[in-house]
Scaffold this motif. Sequence first.
Motif, PDB file in Angstrom:
ATOM      1  N   VAL A   5      28.465  22.951 -46.860  1.00  0.00           N
ATOM      2  CA  VAL A   5      28.608  21.471 -47.020  1.00  0.00           C
ATOM      3  C   VAL A   5      29.979  21.069 -46.253  1.00  0.00           C
ATOM      4  CG1 VAL A   5      29.473  19.816 -49.128  1.00  0.00           C
ATOM      5  CG2 VAL A   5      27.682  21.487 -49.368  1.00  0.00           C
ATOM      6  N   LEU A   6      30.900  21.888 -46.210  1.00  0.00           N
ATOM      7  CA  LEU A   6      32.163  21.412 -45.464  1.00  0.00           C
ATOM      8  C   LEU A   6      32.017  21.383 -43.939  1.00  0.00           C
ATOM      9  CD1 LEU A   6      35.142  21.321 -45.478  1.00  0.00           C
ATOM     10  CD2 LEU A   6      35.615  23.675 -45.077  1.00  0.00           C
ATOM     11  N   VAL A   7      30.955  22.118 -43.475  1.00  0.00           N
ATOM     12  CA  VAL A   7      30.838  21.822 -41.874  1.00  0.00           C
ATOM     13  C   VAL A   7      29.929  20.708 -41.798  1.00  0.00           C
ATOM     14  CG1 VAL A   7      29.016  22.761 -40.249  1.00  0.00           C
ATOM     15  CG2 VAL A   7      30.368  24.394 -41.814  1.00  0.00           C
ATOM     16  N   SER A   8      29.053  20.247 -42.557  1.00  0.00           N
ATOM     17  CA  SER A   8      28.470  19.155 -42.470  1.00  0.00           C
ATOM     18  C   SER A   8      29.124  17.742 -42.667  1.00  0.00           C
ATOM     19  CB  SER A   8      27.187  18.829 -43.628  1.00  0.00           C
ATOM     20  OG  SER A   8      26.282  19.794 -43.270  1.00  0.00           O
ATOM     21  N   LEU A   9      30.374  17.958 -43.393  1.00  0.00           N
ATOM     22  CA  LEU A   9      31.433  16.945 -44.125  1.00  0.00           C
ATOM     23  C   LEU A   9      32.315  16.914 -42.812  1.00  0.00           C
ATOM     24  CD1 LEU A   9      32.581  14.716 -45.834  1.00  0.00           C
ATOM     25  CD2 LEU A   9      34.038  16.653 -46.886  1.00  0.00           C
ATOM     26  N   HIS A  10      32.527  17.751 -42.014  1.00  0.00           N
ATOM     27  CA  HIS A  10      33.415  17.878 -40.673  1.00  0.00           C
ATOM     28  C   HIS A  10      32.615  17.076 -39.702  1.00  0.00           C
ATOM     29  CE1 HIS A  10      36.862  20.974 -41.566  1.00  0.00           C
ATOM     30  NE2 HIS A  10      36.897  19.927 -42.403  1.00  0.00           N
ATOM     31  N   GLN A  11      31.121  17.329 -39.981  1.00  0.00           N
ATOM     32  CA  GLN A  11      30.173  16.634 -38.740  1.00  0.00           C
ATOM     33  C   GLN A  11      30.579  15.146 -39.039  1.00  0.00           C
ATOM     34  OE1 GLN A  11      26.830  18.861 -38.973  1.00  0.00           O
ATOM     35  NE2 GLN A  11      27.498  20.361 -37.426  1.00  0.00           N
ATOM     36  N   LYS A  15      31.790  12.233 -36.762  1.00  0.00           N
ATOM     37  CA  LYS A  15      30.934  10.831 -36.158  1.00  0.00           C
ATOM     38  C   LYS A  15      31.714   9.321 -36.507  1.00  0.00           C
ATOM     39  CE  LYS A  15      26.423   8.930 -36.785  1.00  0.00           C
ATOM     40  NZ  LYS A  15      24.920   9.224 -37.083  1.00  0.00           N
ATOM     41  N   CYS A  16      32.216   9.473 -37.895  1.00  0.00           N
ATOM     42  CA  CYS A  16      33.012   8.483 -38.179  1.00  0.00           C
ATOM     43  C   CYS A  16      34.110   8.129 -37.515  1.00  0.00           C
ATOM     44  CB  CYS A  16      33.153   8.567 -39.871  1.00  0.00           C
ATOM     45  SG  CYS A  16      33.527   6.990 -40.770  1.00  0.00           S
ATOM     46  N   PHE A  17      34.856   8.806 -37.177  1.00  0.00           N
ATOM     47  CA  PHE A  17      36.104   8.696 -36.251  1.00  0.00           C
ATOM     48  C   PHE A  17      35.683   8.157 -34.933  1.00  0.00           C
ATOM     49  CE2 PHE A  17      38.771  10.980 -39.660  1.00  0.00           C
ATOM     50  CZ  PHE A  17      39.659   9.904 -39.971  1.00  0.00           C
ATOM     51  N   ALA A 106      28.745   6.099 -45.443  1.00  0.00           N
ATOM     52  CA  ALA A 106      28.174   7.135 -45.435  1.00  0.00           C
ATOM     53  C   ALA A 106      28.823   8.466 -45.348  1.00  0.00           C
ATOM     54  CB  ALA A 106      27.395   7.351 -43.941  1.00  0.00           C
ATOM     55  N   VAL A 107      29.970   8.634 -45.049  1.00  0.00           N
ATOM     56  CA  VAL A 107      30.967   9.520 -45.336  1.00  0.00           C
ATOM     57  C   VAL A 107      31.341   9.762 -47.143  1.00  0.00           C
ATOM     58  CG1 VAL A 107      33.026  10.612 -44.889  1.00  0.00           C
ATOM     59  CG2 VAL A 107      31.848   9.661 -42.780  1.00  0.00           C
ATOM     60  N   PHE A 108      31.732   8.562 -47.565  1.00  0.00           N
ATOM     61  CA  PHE A 108      32.120   8.907 -48.774  1.00  0.00           C
ATOM     62  C   PHE A 108      30.995   9.093 -49.565  1.00  0.00           C
ATOM     63  CE2 PHE A 108      36.028   6.771 -47.447  1.00  0.00           C
ATOM     64  CZ  PHE A 108      36.921   7.418 -48.509  1.00  0.00           C
ATOM     65  N   ASP A 190      47.502   5.865 -34.839  1.00  0.00           N
ATOM     66  CA  ASP A 190      48.212   7.179 -35.331  1.00  0.00           C
ATOM     67  C   ASP A 190      47.001   7.988 -35.839  1.00  0.00           C
ATOM     68  OD1 ASP A 190      50.267   8.787 -35.615  1.00  0.00           O
ATOM     69  OD2 ASP A 190      50.166   8.488 -37.775  1.00  0.00           O
ATOM     70  N   ALA A 191      46.003   7.688 -36.754  1.00  0.00           N
ATOM     71  CA  ALA A 191      45.079   8.227 -37.236  1.00  0.00           C
ATOM     72  C   ALA A 191      44.140   8.780 -36.427  1.00  0.00           C
ATOM     73  CB  ALA A 191      44.435   7.512 -38.171  1.00  0.00           C
ATOM     74  N   LEU A 192      43.711   8.109 -35.396  1.00  0.00           N
ATOM     75  CA  LEU A 192      42.836   8.461 -34.194  1.00  0.00           C
ATOM     76  C   LEU A 192      43.527   9.834 -33.443  1.00  0.00           C
ATOM     77  CD1 LEU A 192      41.355   5.345 -33.143  1.00  0.00           C
ATOM     78  CD2 LEU A 192      40.134   7.015 -34.305  1.00  0.00           C
ATOM     79  N   CYS A 193      44.964   9.546 -33.242  1.00  0.00           N
ATOM     80  CA  CYS A 193      45.679  10.697 -32.635  1.00  0.00           C
ATOM     81  C   CYS A 193      45.586  11.941 -33.212  1.00  0.00           C
ATOM     82  CB  CYS A 193      47.023   9.973 -32.312  1.00  0.00           C
ATOM     83  SG  CYS A 193      47.990  11.335 -31.253  1.00  0.00           S
ATOM     84  N   GLN A 194      45.888  11.739 -34.751  1.00  0.00           N
ATOM     85  CA  GLN A 194      45.877  13.057 -35.486  1.00  0.00           C
ATOM     86  C   GLN A 194      44.567  13.726 -35.751  1.00  0.00           C
ATOM     87  OE1 GLN A 194      48.721  12.976 -38.871  1.00  0.00           O
ATOM     88  NE2 GLN A 194      48.779  10.844 -38.499  1.00  0.00           N
ATOM     89  N   VAL A 195      43.632  13.130 -35.472  1.00  0.00           N
ATOM     90  CA  VAL A 195      42.192  13.845 -35.350  1.00  0.00           C
ATOM     91  C   VAL A 195      41.520  14.191 -33.896  1.00  0.00           C
ATOM     92  CG1 VAL A 195      41.475  12.518 -37.714  1.00  0.00           C
ATOM     93  CG2 VAL A 195      40.765  11.399 -35.348  1.00  0.00           C
ATOM     94  N   SER A 196      42.440  13.760 -32.949  1.00  0.00           N
ATOM     95  CA  SER A 196      42.167  14.165 -31.576  1.00  0.00           C
ATOM     96  C   SER A 196      41.711  15.600 -31.418  1.00  0.00           C
ATOM     97  CB  SER A 196      43.085  13.815 -30.440  1.00  0.00           C
ATOM     98  OG  SER A 196      44.189  14.434 -30.936  1.00  0.00           O
ATOM     99  N   PHE A 197      42.406  16.452 -31.778  1.00  0.00           N
ATOM    100  CA  PHE A 197      42.078  17.980 -31.577  1.00  0.00           C
ATOM    101  C   PHE A 197      40.978  18.183 -32.419  1.00  0.00           C
ATOM    102  CE2 PHE A 197      46.767  18.089 -30.539  1.00  0.00           C
ATOM    103  CZ  PHE A 197      46.697  18.576 -29.372  1.00  0.00           C
ATOM    104  N   PHE A 198      40.860  17.828 -33.685  1.00  0.00           N
ATOM    105  CA  PHE A 198      39.781  17.980 -34.768  1.00  0.00           C
ATOM    106  C   PHE A 198      38.454  17.638 -34.057  1.00  0.00           C
ATOM    107  CE2 PHE A 198      37.236  15.939 -38.076  1.00  0.00           C
ATOM    108  CZ  PHE A 198      36.601  17.001 -38.684  1.00  0.00           C
ATOM    109  N   MET A 199      38.485  16.283 -33.425  1.00  0.00           N
ATOM    110  CA  MET A 199      37.400  15.984 -32.671  1.00  0.00           C
ATOM    111  C   MET A 199      36.780  16.736 -31.579  1.00  0.00           C
ATOM    112  SD  MET A 199      36.749  12.905 -34.122  1.00  0.00           S
ATOM    113  CE  MET A 199      35.949  11.857 -32.996  1.00  0.00           C
ATOM    114  N   ASP A 200      37.704  17.498 -31.191  1.00  0.00           N
ATOM    115  CA  ASP A 200      37.334  18.403 -29.947  1.00  0.00           C
ATOM    116  C   ASP A 200      36.928  19.682 -30.366  1.00  0.00           C
ATOM    117  OD1 ASP A 200      37.902  16.387 -28.004  1.00  0.00           O
ATOM    118  OD2 ASP A 200      39.732  17.429 -27.596  1.00  0.00           O
ATOM    119  N   ILE A 201      37.006  20.118 -31.588  1.00  0.00           N
ATOM    120  CA  ILE A 201      36.440  21.382 -32.284  1.00  0.00           C
ATOM    121  C   ILE A 201      34.962  21.425 -32.295  1.00  0.00           C
ATOM    122  CG2 ILE A 201      36.683  23.097 -34.073  1.00  0.00           C
ATOM    123  CD1 ILE A 201      39.515  21.635 -34.614  1.00  0.00           C
ATOM    124  N   GLU A 202      34.242  22.392 -31.711  1.00  0.00           N
ATOM    125  CA  GLU A 202      32.811  22.412 -32.048  1.00  0.00           C
ATOM    126  C   GLU A 202      32.474  23.093 -33.257  1.00  0.00           C
ATOM    127  OE1 GLU A 202      30.589  21.325 -30.026  1.00  0.00           O
ATOM    128  OE2 GLU A 202      32.163  20.680 -28.303  1.00  0.00           O
TER     129      GLU A 202
END
Length: 202
Positions: A5-11, A15-17, A106-108, A190-202
Amino acid sequence: MSNPVLVSLHQQLKKCFEVLKVNKNVWESVLAECIPLMSSLGNLAVQLKALKNVQLANTPLAKFPSLQERLHYKLSLAVDTVLGKLAEKMDALQTVRNAISKQVSAVFQFYEKNTDALDIACCVSRSATCPSIADMLEWLQDADCYYRLQLLQRRKLLWMLKPTDLTLMETEPKRWESLHSSSREERIADALCQVSFFMDIE
């Protein structure tokens, strides 16, 4: 990360960001295109006021029949043209807002449907590369609220315009610009900047 579920939520969050990032750029581009249109609207109001106050019959232009009426008609047509283009821009902003809201919703929905599989510790934990789920949901909600409010306020400004209220039309560019919120937009950036590394994680 063993929790599916956590994996799916992260996906879903990624997508949302991504949708937010793309549409944020579109939003800013459309607003930039509105600036010269708003300026034109203000200038046309100034010209219409000047035309209303001048007595062409007392000038050398009096020899041109119905000149005042023809000029007023031409300027009024120009106002209608500008308002039509602004309406198109508002439709473009509406499309951006809809795209962001749809993805955030959709995320919520996914999160609320799967709360039983996501304990508090899981939702508030963060790392150097991954913000907490709670933080990311809050950032997305803030962005969604911001674009919704911006769209409503800008539509309201245009709805309030009346061809007969030239003073209101003349001040429209300044009132339009006053809706700009640097602090709110910086928070989204700033939020987009803070998720930049998260977005690159496979």
